[in-house]
Write an enzyme that holds these catalytic residues in place. Structure first.
Site, PDB file in Angstrom:
ATOM      1  N   ASP A 468       0.762  -0.891  -0.014  1.00 17.55           N
ATOM      2  CA  ASP A 468       0.164  -0.047  -0.310  1.00 17.55           C
ATOM      3  C   ASP A 468       0.338   1.008  -0.500  1.00 17.55           C
ATOM      4  OD1 ASP A 468      -2.608   1.989   0.036  1.00 17.55           O
ATOM      5  OD2 ASP A 468      -3.085   0.626   1.715  1.00 17.55           O
ATOM      6  N   ASP A 538     -10.556   1.945  -2.898  1.00 21.64           N
ATOM      7  CA  ASP A 538     -11.581   1.629  -1.633  1.00 21.64           C
ATOM      8  C   ASP A 538     -12.926   1.789  -2.011  1.00 21.64           C
ATOM      9  OD1 ASP A 538      -9.170   1.654  -0.804  1.00 21.64           O
ATOM     10  OD2 ASP A 538      -8.462   3.132   0.381  1.00 21.64           O
TER      11      ASP A 538
END
Length: 721
Positions: A468, A538
């Site tokens: 990430d 997301d």
């Protein structure tokens, strides 16, 4: 295969041109990749001109008079070119102009399908050199272009201000540009416009996760909006995870020059004598049959040449983030392993929150980044205990890492505050309560590698990594780089990042990996060569994901797009499952809080995916059938290369009806059994099982009974033997 290097001689482009060639052209040659052809001419003035870029079947003639400077293939600044330059440099004596003359070219056959041409240019007044690389993938119809710049000038450094990866010219009466913009949770949104004279710029200034607001990929259609199955369309994508710039410069003759590469804003580069500056590559493909074909060409190329382990099944995974966030212990995680096993998931992914101790325990997103010791409070028995417990349940184990970041509330930050990217004499600006480690520093490069090594090597049971990157650059300054090289930061950072990713992929070839960056903030083919899949957004609301995955699918194959079943948006569980079935299927919800009926429904979806749909997601060819941008329905399909099987997805995004959906990519001579699948318990099929020919399904279409928002259907097609 042994590489064969040959220096090419001039190639004539047609009959009746030799008389003009002596006066106008010293050399004319084609570079070809499938249906895409680049035709170049060395003029009698030694400059390199473009004659054609596009349809490989088009006959190209040598001009009757010397082309204007606006048709130089790689136009330099300061000596007569008055349009946007591709190359701008200040030489060691202060001269701000550059002239590029042709020197030679060579072609190397890298494989049966791949050929690389190098065209060497030099400034006649300086020892300043540019080599243009054109790598052609014949079967995929893909052309990859980049440059290297070097110099041997006395007296110091050459300053590079512009260094486009490529700048081909498109020629048509009119042009339509499709970009893929958006913002967080609305990524890869299609926006199409007709280009007018002047310069249109699509760019990013975000530094290291560049694609927050737009991705470095685009389409250009000739003469009308881009159609799915007809019309001339170019598709292009830049292999670079940092700040980029795409400039579309239409001149007064309606020529459209497309300059692509690193964003030059604040990024002038001081090139040492004997040093080499290499631009990122830009990928181009072309179709006479609409944008659907350009997507399939990108997908074939990506699976054949880029994506890691392209034919390896992407595991069905369960992620704990939505279930626990950072609040868990090892007993809670083991209970989630049981849930993963019961629904048929193949891997459990432990997300953020597993590290940090004492006052810097990672109990929220304000603490602990940089301190990658396992939390003794949450996981007293360590990661090895978790990997073994997962293995007992026949579930793989994956882990979340964010090696490039540091929290101010961490031991690492207290020990090395000078390691962060920030501007001197300015108050540091936080993003998601964190700072970025300066990867131009050798000690930071070693530290980040040790994060990966110390997590994976002692725990061979870890078979998956989610990498990430949750913020972008707002203060591009380095306490490591010299004063006059501060503008190198974002270029050197991303080159160092690629080296770290490469080291990870080679050091742990059996560990699968998902690329994530606050959603899809870093999705480019340069990064994807080190990863198996990426996280598109997301936003896991299936209604939002339909358009997000639709957008990314223009360039990236379905096997690379992680698509998870969640309860975001509180949509029908069937819609969430059906949307996830169109990508690398996963689950991100608290199964122990779901009802038994919901767990059974998810288990049925997992079973269907593993037994039937996954091979088509992995290997099938995408056909977009009905666009959600134009209709209340989104429809798409994946068809096997032998055309024996297919899966069709119907998603009702709004109330309203599209009465029939015409399929594509089938064999018109074959008969197909069509069956509705992914039905909840007790649910009757809306589309009855039937046998129809490929011709009928493509010409007359399939009746569509859906009309209510959030409704969905998945159809399986099998050729009758």
């Amino acid at each position: 295969m042994k590489r064969i290097l040959s220096i090419l001689t001039a190639v004539s482009l047609g009959m009746g041109m030799l008389s003009a060639q002596n006066d106008i052209a010293k050399e004319v040659f084609d570079i070809k990749a499938g249906d895409l052809k680049l035709s170049l001419m060395v003029g009698s003035d030694n400059r390199l001109y473009q004659l054609h870029f596009g349809d490989a079947d088009k006959k190209v003639n040598i001009p009757e008079k010397m082309p204007s400077r606006e048709l130089e293939f790689l136009p330099p600044y300061g000596n007569g070119v008055i349009t946007e330059p591709a190359i701008q440099a200040t030489h060691t004596d202060g001269n701000t102009s550059t002239e590029l003359h042709y020197v030679k070219r060579s072609t190397e056959k890298l494989s049966d399908d791949v050929q690389q041409t190098v065209i060497s240019l030099q400034d006649p007044a300086y020892k300043f050199y540019v080599d243009i690389y054109v790598k052609c993938y014949e079967d995929a119809g893909m052309m990859e272009i980049w440059n290297t710049i070097r110099h041997d000038e006395k007296g110091g450094k050459v300053v590079l201000y512009r260094y486009a990866s490529a700048s081909p010219i498109l020629k048509a009466p009119s042009y339509w540009l499709t970009q893929f913009n958006g913002r967080y949770k609305r990524e890869a949104t299609l926006e199409e416009e007709r280009l007018g004279e002047g310069v249109k710029i699509i760019d990013s200034k975000l530094g290291i996760r560049a694609h927050q607001y737009r991705i470095p990929s685009f389409l250009v259609s000739y003469n009308h909006e881009a159609h799915e199955n007809d019309g001339e369309v170019f598709a292009a994508s830049l292999k670079w995870p940092g700040s980029f710039q795409m400039a579309f410069d239409m001149d007064w003759n309606k020529n459209l020059r497309v300059l692509t590469g690193i964003n030059p804003l604040g990024a002038q580069y001081y090139l040492e004598r004997g040093g080499t500056f290499t631009t990122p590559a830009i990928l181009w493909t072309y179709s006479k049959n609409g944008k659907g074909e350009t997507s399939r060409q990108f997908h074939r190329w990506a699976k054949d040449y880029v994506i890691r382990d392209p034919h390896k099944d992407r595991p069905v995974l369960l992620n704990n983030w939505e279930a626990t966030h950072c609040d868990f212990d090892d007993n809670r995680l083991v209970s989630l392993f049981d849930g993963a096993n019961r629904v048929g998931a193949e891997l459990f992914l432990l997300d953020d929150g597993w590290f940090g101790n004492g006052e810097y325990s990672r109990d929220d997103d304000k603490h602990g980044l940089g301190d990658w010791e396992v939390s003794t409070k949450k996981l007293p028995r360590g990661l090895s205990y978790l990997t073994k417990e997962a293995d007992k349940r026949k579930v793989g184990f994956g882990i979340w890492l964010e090696p490039e970041m540091v929290s101010p509330k961490s031991n690492l930050y207290n020990s090395h505050p000078e390691w962060i990217i920030t501007q001197q004499k300015r108050e540091p600006i936080l993003g998601r309560h964190q700072e970025i480690l300066d990867l131009t520093r050798p000690e930071v490069q070693d530290y980040e590698w040790n994060i990966i090594k110390n997590t994976l090597s002692p725990h061979p049971g870890i078979s998956y990594v989610k990498w990430d990157c949750n913020r972008f650059v707002t203060q591009p300054g380095s306490t490591y780089l010299p004063q006059h090289e501060q503008s190198h930061l974002l270029i050197d950072y991303n080159n160092a990042l690629y080296r770290l990713m490469d080291r990870f992929a080679k050091g742990y070839p059996d560990v699968m990996a998902m690329l994530c960056a606050g959603g899809s903030g870093r999705i480019d083919f340069g990064s994807m060569q080190y990863f198996h899949s990426f996280w598109p957004s997301d936003n896991t609301d299936p209604l939002g994901r339909i358009k997000i995955q639709w957008g990314f699918g223009h360039f990236f194959p379905a096997s690379t797009m992680s698509a998870h079943v969640t309860r975001m948006g509180k949509r029908h569980l069937k819609l969430a499952i059906d949307v996830a079935l169109s990508g690398a299927f996963g689950i991100d919800l608290a199964l122990d809080k779901a009802t038994q009926e919901e767990r059974d429904q998810i288990a049925d979806g997992v079973k269907l995916y593993k037994e039937t749909i996954r091979p088509l997601v992995m290997e099938g060819e995408l056909y977009r059938l009905v666009s959600p941008y134009e209709n209340p329905l989104a429809a798409m399909s994946y068809v096997s290369r032998d055309k024996d099987s297919a899966v069709v997805y119907l998603y009702q995004t709004e109330d309203g009806q599209v009465p029939a959906v015409k399929l594509n990519g089938l064999d018109p001579e074959k008969q197909y059994t069509l069956t509705e699948v992914s039905l909840a318990k007790g649910m009757q099929p809306r589309i009855p099982t039937q046998v129809k020919s490929g011709k009928e399904l493509m010409e007359s279409g399939l009746g569509n009974p859906l009309s209510t928002q959030f409704d969905s259907a998945v159809l399986q097609l099998s050729a009758v033997k």
